[in-house]
Design an enzyme around this catalytic site. Structure first.
Site, PDB file in Angstrom:
ATOM      1  CD  GLN A  75      -3.174  -0.686  -0.084  1.00  0.00           C
ATOM      2  OE1 GLN A  75      -3.225   0.713  -0.307  1.00  0.00           O
ATOM      3  NE2 GLN A  75      -3.723  -1.395  -0.594  1.00  0.00           N
ATOM      4  CB  SER A  76       3.739   2.016  -1.909  1.00  0.00           C
ATOM      5  OG  SER A  76       4.874   3.169  -2.095  1.00  0.00           O
TER       6      SER A  76
END
Length: 334
Positions: A75-76
């Site tokens: 979930q960058s």
């Protein structure tokens, strides 16, 4: 400091707002809390990486790159903004995602930032926890070169001496806003992870002799390692700008007491902080960076670290899209 000397493309909506948070300040009994809204940078739902990408993408263009490669956690926020920047500039993008949490549920693996990575046209590949992501990017670059395209590797978080220029610029921007408002900033607080945001800020604040202490709230590494990473990058950034030695080691301070069990893993204090900000100010934080950074700030306020009449600026690094990958952690009653 004359940042116009460095190649730059304009991707962000700047300046971002510097807002007073009256409800949260009253709820906590002081200090006066202000928020620097780098969630409002505009590109691909915004966030702090957009400032870095203005310099990083410009450097890639100068080097005739056709394909951008970068890496991050699943979930960058950085990956999402890089994918958006590449799309805007007409470049292909390869996103390499490391599953640092080892979560396997659909919300985490495919929604939130990952959904947006794909929406912006990036190719997404997954890697297990503790994979050598630098080596993975180099391998991908070799594949692209063999296919006749020129790649450019952007490090995780956009955190190198070029990317950190974005937060030197943010420091200057914030000081200008404070001067215009007649606001004396007593403390500046930010979440700190890959080091580029804190490094750029400390260079900007020290080079201007602002006399504003900067505190990083760590989200991944232990204190000693985090401070070392930030200081080393601050030194490289200052040297890149032609102002070596402007940051003393003691000016780099990180508090890493709020990481919890590890990077990207929810904590009770993060959930309380994100919920409190939403309820009090209708501002969405993220569960990995700004949420844990705010949790640290709130705890320090409760411990009396700041006096009631001081003015504290908290940098919102964005990333609310990641909330959709962590819905189960908040456990709202259905």
């Amino acid at each position: 400091m004359h940042l116009s000397r460095f190649p730059r493309v304009h991707l962000a909506h700047l300046p971002t707002p510097l807002e007073f948070l009256p409800n949260l300040s009253e709820k906590l009994g002081g200090p006066n809390i202000f928020i620097k809204r780098d969630d409002c940078t505009g590109l691909g739902t915004g966030g702090n990486k957009t400032r870095k990408l203005e310099f990083l993408i410009a450097d890639a263009i100068e080097n005739k790159a056709e394909v951008i490669i970068t890496q991050g956690a699943v979930q960058s926020n950085h990956a999402r903004q890089t994918a958006a920047a590449a799309a805007k500039m007409g470049m292909a993008c390869e996103i390499l995602l490391e599953n640092r949490t080892e979560y396997t549920d659909h919300d985490y693996i495919d929604s939130g930032n990952v959904f947006l990575d794909r929406m912006f046209g990036a190719n997404v590949a997954y890697f297990p926890k503790d994979a050598d992501m630098v080596a993975a990017m180099e391998t991908k670059a070799e594949e692209i070169s063999a296919a006749g395209k020129k790649p450019c590797i952007i490090p995780g978080g956009g955190s190198n001496a070029i990317g950190a220029l974005g937060y030197v610029d943010c420091a200057l921007e914030t000081l200008t806003q404070a001067n215009d408002l007649g606001l004396v900033i007593d403390h500046f607080v930010t979440a700190t992870g890959s080091a580029g945001t804190q490094a750029g800020l400390v260079v900007g604040l020290e080079a201007t002799n602002s006399q504003i202490p900067l505190l990083g709230i760590g989200v991944r590494a232990p204190k000693e390692k985090q401070e070392e990473n930030v200081y080393n990058l601050a030194c490289k950034t200052a040297e890149h700008m032609g102002i070596p030695g402007c940051v003393a080691r003691e000016k780099v301070v990180a508090n890493c007491d709020y990481v919890g069990e590890g990077y990207g893993l929810p904590t009770d204090s993060m959930i309380e902080a994100v919920t409190l900000m939403a309820h009090q100010e209708a501002i969405l934080m993220d569960p990995v960076y700004s949420g844990k950074g705010l949790a640290g700030l709130i705890d320090l306020i409760r411990k009396g670290t700041f006096t009631r009449d001081q003015n504290v600026v908290f940098l919102h690094t964005g990333g609310s899209a990641a909330l959709f990958g962590y819905m189960d952690a908040f456990n709202f009653e259905k």
